[in-house]
Design a protein around this motif. Structure first.
Motif: not given
Length: 172
Positions: A12-29, A110-118
C-alpha cells in the motif's frame, strides 16, 4: 482534502494532500505548525509538497520548511511511532497552503494491508473532500454504506483493477 490509495507490487501507498486557505490570525498559527504521525516499522513517510499561493503566484517552500522527527512519546527512543513536526514560516491571511505527503508500506508481505479508510465529513468547513482508491483486480471489497452527500464514481483501471472516487462538496 484529497487521499489516494494504490498497491504497487501489492504494498500500500497513500498520498495525502491538504489545500487550505488562511482566513484569520488563528488559522495562520494552526497552518504554520503541521504535525504528522507514522509508524517507522510499518511505513516510510515523506513530505512531497509544500507550496503557498499568494497574489496569484505559487511559491515552493519544500526546501525552506523546518522538519523535526522524534518518537511519538518524547524520550522513548525505541518507539516505532514517530511524530513529524513541520514549521512553515511567513504565512499571511489570504495565502493558500498546499501540503502533500506520501506513506509507503514497509516489511509487510504483499497484499497484507488491504484497507483504505478515510473520514469524509468534518466539523470544520471543507469545500471539497475526495478519496481515490485504486483497488487491485481480484481483491475482495467491502464498502460500508455512504452518507447520502458522498458521491461515488467507479471505473476500470488499465491493469484490470477498479478506480473508486468518493467526493463530498461544500461540507460547510
Amino acid at each position: 482534502l484529497d487521499d489516494q490509495f494504490a498497491w504497487p507490487g501489492g504494498k500500500r501507498q497513500t498520498w495525502e494532500r491538504e489545500v487550505r486557505q488562511i482566513l484569520s490570525d488563528e488559522a495562520i498559527q494552526e497552518a504554520a505548525f503541521q504535525i504528522f504521525d507514522y509508524n517507522r516499522a510499518m511505513e516510510d513517510f515523506a513530505v512531497t509538497r509544500v507550496t503557498v499561493w499568494r497574489d496569484g503566484k505559487e511559491t515552493d517552500l519544500l526546501g525552506e520548511v523546518s522538519l523535526s522527527t522524534a518518537p511519538a512519546e518524547w524520550g522513548a527512543e525505541t518507539s516505532r511511532s514517530m511524530t513529524v513536526v513541520m514549521d512553515i514560516p511567513g504565512l499571511r491571511i489570504g495565502d493558500i497552503l498546499d501540503i502533500a505527503v506520501l506513506r509507503s508500506a514497509l516489511g509487510q508481505p504483499a497484499g497484507l494491508d488491504r484497507t483504505a479508510t478515510v473520514i469524509m465529513e468534518y466539523q470544520d468547513p471543507v469545500f471539497m473532500r475526495r478519496a481515490v482508491v485504486n483497488w487491485p483486480e481480484g481483491w475482495e471489497r467491502h464498502v460500508k454504506p455512504l452518507p447520502d452527500r458522498v458521491t461515488l464514481a467507479e471505473g476500470p483501471l488499465p491493469d484490470g483493477g477498479t478506480r473508486l472516487e468518493y467526493q463530498l462538496f461544500d461540507n460547510v
